[in-house]
Write a protein that holds these residues in place. Structure first.
Motif, short mmCIF file in Angstrom:
data_model
loop_
_atom_site.label_atom_id
_atom_site.label_comp_id
_atom_site.label_asym_id
_atom_site.label_seq_id
_atom_site.Cartn_x
_atom_site.Cartn_y
_atom_site.Cartn_z
N ALA A 2 -15.91 12.51 -4.18
CA ALA A 2 -14.75 11.89 -3.53
C ALA A 2 -13.98 11.02 -4.51
N LYS A 3 -12.67 11.09 -4.43
CA LYS A 3 -11.83 10.32 -5.33
C LYS A 3 -11.69 8.89 -4.85
N ASN A 4 -11.78 7.96 -5.78
CA ASN A 4 -11.55 6.55 -5.46
C ASN A 4 -10.08 6.39 -5.05
N PRO A 5 -9.81 5.87 -3.84
CA PRO A 5 -8.42 5.78 -3.37
C PRO A 5 -7.57 4.80 -4.16
N LYS A 163 -11.03 -7.90 -11.09
CA LYS A 163 -10.28 -6.65 -11.00
C LYS A 163 -11.21 -5.45 -10.93
N LEU A 164 -12.29 -5.48 -11.70
CA LEU A 164 -13.24 -4.37 -11.65
C LEU A 164 -13.90 -4.29 -10.28
N VAL A 165 -14.30 -5.44 -9.76
CA VAL A 165 -14.95 -5.46 -8.45
C VAL A 165 -14.00 -4.94 -7.37
N GLU A 166 -12.74 -5.36 -7.42
CA GLU A 166 -11.75 -4.90 -6.44
C GLU A 166 -11.58 -3.38 -6.50
N LEU A 167 -11.56 -2.85 -7.72
CA LEU A 167 -11.31 -1.42 -7.89
C LEU A 167 -12.47 -0.56 -7.42
N GLY A 170 -13.23 -2.43 -3.18
CA GLY A 170 -12.25 -2.94 -2.24
C GLY A 170 -10.87 -2.43 -2.53
N THR A 171 -9.90 -3.22 -2.15
CA THR A 171 -8.51 -2.87 -2.39
C THR A 171 -7.87 -3.94 -3.27
N PRO A 172 -7.34 -3.56 -4.42
CA PRO A 172 -6.70 -4.54 -5.31
C PRO A 172 -5.57 -5.28 -4.60
N GLU A 173 -5.52 -6.60 -4.82
CA GLU A 173 -4.49 -7.41 -4.17
C GLU A 173 -3.14 -7.23 -4.84
N GLU A 174 -3.14 -6.86 -6.12
CA GLU A 174 -1.89 -6.70 -6.85
C GLU A 174 -1.85 -5.33 -7.52
#
Length: 221
Positions: A2-5, A163-167, A170-174
């Motif tokens: 599955a592709k990372n969205p 940034k790595l954790v968000e990617l 989760g969903t990046p805030e910026e």
């Protein structure tokens, strides 16, 4: 798999942002070389000027060689790379700034270039997680097959890279920019290599892990 969205950049934007990242890394030592040449032109502090030029030229050379492996094509499509080259690039990179010790453990092997690029990009993230310097222990297990790469970063003022954790979880805030393109590229490389990234802070160290995961079990990199 599955592709990372979160991986939505076009090839054009990815290339442009990676170029910005590489330029950012080498502009400082190149600028220092120019400053040294200006000192020589003014006829003062010749020894200091030459020392500045030599040190900065070495720094720029090391960073360019590292970038060639971490971001460049490094051979034709499907090419493999010697992990010994990655070890030298990481150790030379750290030695040029003289604040972080790198210990490398594991067998030397010829492996897919995306795995090597992923390893070096994880190294950059681990390096940035200890901005005051420290020690990074890198361990390669079974690198040619069901690979596991572990990078253990210890130092003062450790910080988990947000940034790595968000990617990866989760969903990046910026939106992705030149500052966050490197972790973005790391996650992209992990997806292409069929590996999953994990980040854990133990209080004493930040541990970065990349491991091969069976395609049916991977939901995101």
């Amino acid at each position: 798999m599955a592709k990372n969205p979160n991986l939505t950049l076009t090839g054009h934007d990815l290339a442009a942002l990676l170029c910005s990242r590489v330029c950012h890394d080498i502009i400082s030592p190149v600028g220092a070389i120019n400053n040294g040449l200006e000192l020589l032109d003014e006829g003062g502090a010749d020894a200091d000027a030459m020392d500045l030029i030599r040190t900065s030229a070495l720094n720029a050379s090391v960073r360019l060689k590292f970038a060639r492996l971490a971001f460049g094509a490094s051979g034709s499509v499907g090419a493999s790379i010697d992990t010994g080259e990655a070890e030298k690039a990481a150790k030379d990179f750290a030695a040029s700034e003289k604040k972080t010790e790198v210990n490398w453990n594991g067998p030397r092997a010829i492996i897919a270039k995306n795995r090597v690029k992923l390893l070096l990009n994880l190294f950059l993230i681990a390096y940035g997680s200890i901005p005051r310097g420290g020690v990074i222990d890198i361990t390669l297990e079974n690198p040619e097959f069901d690979a596991i790469f572990t990078l253990n970063a210890k130092g003062r003022m450790m910080r988990v890279p947000p940034k790595l954790v968000e990617l990866i979880s989760g969903t990046p805030e910026e939106a992705v920019d030149a500052h966050s393109i490197q972790p973005y590229y790391t996650v992209l490389l992990a997806e292409e290599a069929g590996m999953a990234i994990d980040v854990v802070s133990t209080g004493e160290a930040i541990v970065f892990t990349a491991r091969v995961v069976a395609p049916e079990t991977v939901s995101a990199c």
